[in-house]
Design an enzyme around this catalytic site. Sequence first.
Site, PDB file in Angstrom:
ATOM      1  N   TYR A   1       9.010  50.728 153.403  1.00 15.84           N
ATOM      2  CA  TYR A   1       7.907  51.316 152.657  1.00 15.84           C
ATOM      3  C   TYR A   1       6.583  50.716 153.127  1.00 15.84           C
ATOM      4  O   TYR A   1       5.607  51.434 153.366  1.00 15.84           O
ATOM      5  CB  TYR A   1       8.111  51.036 151.161  1.00 15.84           C
TER       6      TYR A   1
ATOM      7  N   HIS B   1      -2.684  56.864 140.259  1.00 18.09           N
ATOM      8  CA  HIS B   1      -2.762  57.426 141.614  1.00 18.09           C
ATOM      9  C   HIS B   1      -2.486  58.922 141.561  1.00 18.09           C
ATOM     10  O   HIS B   1      -1.496  59.355 140.973  1.00 18.09           O
ATOM     11  CB  HIS B   1      -1.712  56.693 142.460  1.00 18.09           C
TER      12      HIS B   1
ATOM     13  N   HIS C   1       7.518  63.309 152.944  1.00 17.86           N
ATOM     14  CA  HIS C   1       6.578  63.814 153.942  1.00 17.86           C
ATOM     15  C   HIS C   1       6.822  63.220 155.338  1.00 17.86           C
ATOM     16  O   HIS C   1       5.947  62.637 155.963  1.00 17.86           O
ATOM     17  CB  HIS C   1       5.119  63.766 153.502  1.00 17.86           C
TER      18      HIS C   1
ATOM     19  N   ASP D   1       3.910  62.925 143.722  1.00 22.24           N
ATOM     20  CA  ASP D   1       5.144  62.284 143.248  1.00 22.24           C
ATOM     21  C   ASP D   1       4.904  61.494 141.956  1.00 22.24           C
ATOM     22  O   ASP D   1       5.855  61.119 141.275  1.00 22.24           O
ATOM     23  CB  ASP D   1       5.771  61.394 144.329  1.00 22.24           C
TER      24      ASP D   1
ATOM     25  N   HIS E   1      -2.853  53.304 148.409  1.00 21.69           N
ATOM     26  CA  HIS E   1      -3.053  53.729 149.787  1.00 21.69           C
ATOM     27  C   HIS E   1      -3.904  54.996 149.887  1.00 21.69           C
ATOM     28  O   HIS E   1      -4.098  55.513 150.992  1.00 21.69           O
ATOM     29  CB  HIS E   1      -1.681  53.939 150.463  1.00 21.69           C
TER      30      HIS E   1
ATOM     31  N   GLU F   1      -1.160  61.403 143.446  1.00 21.79           N
ATOM     32  CA  GLU F   1      -0.322  62.014 144.487  1.00 21.79           C
ATOM     33  C   GLU F   1       0.827  62.666 143.751  1.00 21.79           C
ATOM     34  O   GLU F   1       1.278  62.178 142.703  1.00 21.79           O
ATOM     35  CB  GLU F   1       0.154  60.987 145.530  1.00 21.79           C
TER      36      GLU F   1
ATOM     37  N   ASP G   1       1.841  52.556 144.036  1.00 23.19           N
ATOM     38  CA  ASP G   1       2.698  52.562 145.229  1.00 23.19           C
ATOM     39  C   ASP G   1       2.878  51.163 145.826  1.00 23.19           C
ATOM     40  O   ASP G   1       3.825  50.921 146.576  1.00 23.19           O
ATOM     41  CB  ASP G   1       2.103  53.475 146.302  1.00 23.19           C
TER      42      ASP G   1
ATOM     43  N   HIS H   1       7.807  53.143 142.636  1.00 28.80           N
ATOM     44  CA  HIS H   1       9.068  53.489 143.320  1.00 28.80           C
ATOM     45  C   HIS H   1       9.942  52.238 143.372  1.00 28.80           C
ATOM     46  O   HIS H   1       9.440  51.138 143.656  1.00 28.80           O
ATOM     47  CB  HIS H   1       8.825  53.930 144.769  1.00 28.80           C
TER      48      HIS H   1
HETATM   49 FE1  FEO Z   1       1.158  57.708 147.156  1.00 29.79          FE
HETATM   50 FE2  FEO Z   1       4.272  57.412 145.761  1.00 29.79          FE
HETATM   51  O1  FEO Z   1       2.668  58.275 146.225  1.00 29.79           O
END
Ligand code: FEO
Length: 397
Positions: A192, A77, A23, A81, A143, A79, A162, A225
């Site tokens: 990050y 979370h 994004h 991904d 986040h 989101e 994250d 990640h």
């Molecule tokens: Fe907040 Fe890796 O997504």
Amino acid sequence: MPVTIAPQVYWVGAIDWTMRDFHGYLTEAGSTYNAFLIVDEKVTLIDTVKKGFLPEMLARIREILPLERIDYIVCNHVEMDHSGSLAELARIARPEKIFCSSLGKVGLTRHYKEDLPLVEVKTGTEVSLGRHHLMFLETPMLHWPDSMMTFLKEEQILFSSDGFGAHYASSQRLIRNRHDCPPKYFYELKKYYANILMPMGTLVTQLLDKVAKLGLEFRMIAPDHGCVYENPDWVLEAYRTWAAGVTQPKGLVIYDTMWHSTEMLAHAFMEGLMDAGVEAQLHHLRATHYSDTVTELLDAGLMFLGSPTINNNMFPSMGQFLTYLKGLKPKKKAAMAFGSYGWSGQAVGLINQELEAMQLKPVHEGLQVRYIPDPDELAQARELGARLAREHLLKSA
Ligand code: FEO
């Protein structure tokens, strides 16, 4: 292939080797979407992967056990991904429970609009898997509002969603200590933090304090990640430093230019920073991606922002950069604007307004030069670069 990270705990995520844009954030090293399987009386999957990567995750799980054996899923979370393949997996595996925070439940319901076996958990809620126990830790706004982390008590592993992540695709799954961390990885860890977590620095500090107060010790941190960290104290320390806004004797000159006049000033400011003996970096906004510029800005104490005036405004790339930076709520930066103009000269004033909106008070009213800088004006820029570096980066000098 799955990777064992502890007895009966496996990494079963996916590696995205080719993603270059997350994004709007430049991800030159790709990324991973990490998911972890705990094999116990209740087989539990911690997080899932981005939608298109579901087959890769399923293949890894199938190497350990049939998908129907999954009893619990934890959604740290909501989101895409991480939760993008959750509903499809739930249709295949039919888990008994999906654990999430209360706002995670709202998010999953809004995303999937189907009947999922969602179970709300709070900070301190414990779930027995048999020999293992999970404890949840809500981390709202780290986040997203729904974010939480999950602690596997017996193995002292924090599944941190994250938090502590890095967009970094590699065959390496474990980083054993700070010395085992490739420099490129550390840059991605910092990038990050700068691009995702910088606005939440106060919350990061509060989380680290809360963890210390609860007496939680982590043998391992497993983010969603990047790599899993063994002996993760150095990662916690890096976050504490970044969250505190600690800066180095480092200045950035960030600019764009039309006919090289603003660029001449930019180079003069750079000479001044180098005269003062501090680390100096030049960032042309159309040569360096803004997500890299904010990474370098994270620990810099001084920035010079240069833009010519175009159509009574600042250059569009500077507008884009400042909009992005404002959202990240940078702290503890001295800043000064500069630029060339032909007849109206609004850019410097507009940059100053943006700095004020970020609660970064400009440390100089700005340097404006009509058309092309002359040697005196370049000397003035150089002298300002050196003087402000000494005043704001080398205060003890
Ligand atoms: Fe907040 Fe890796 O997504």
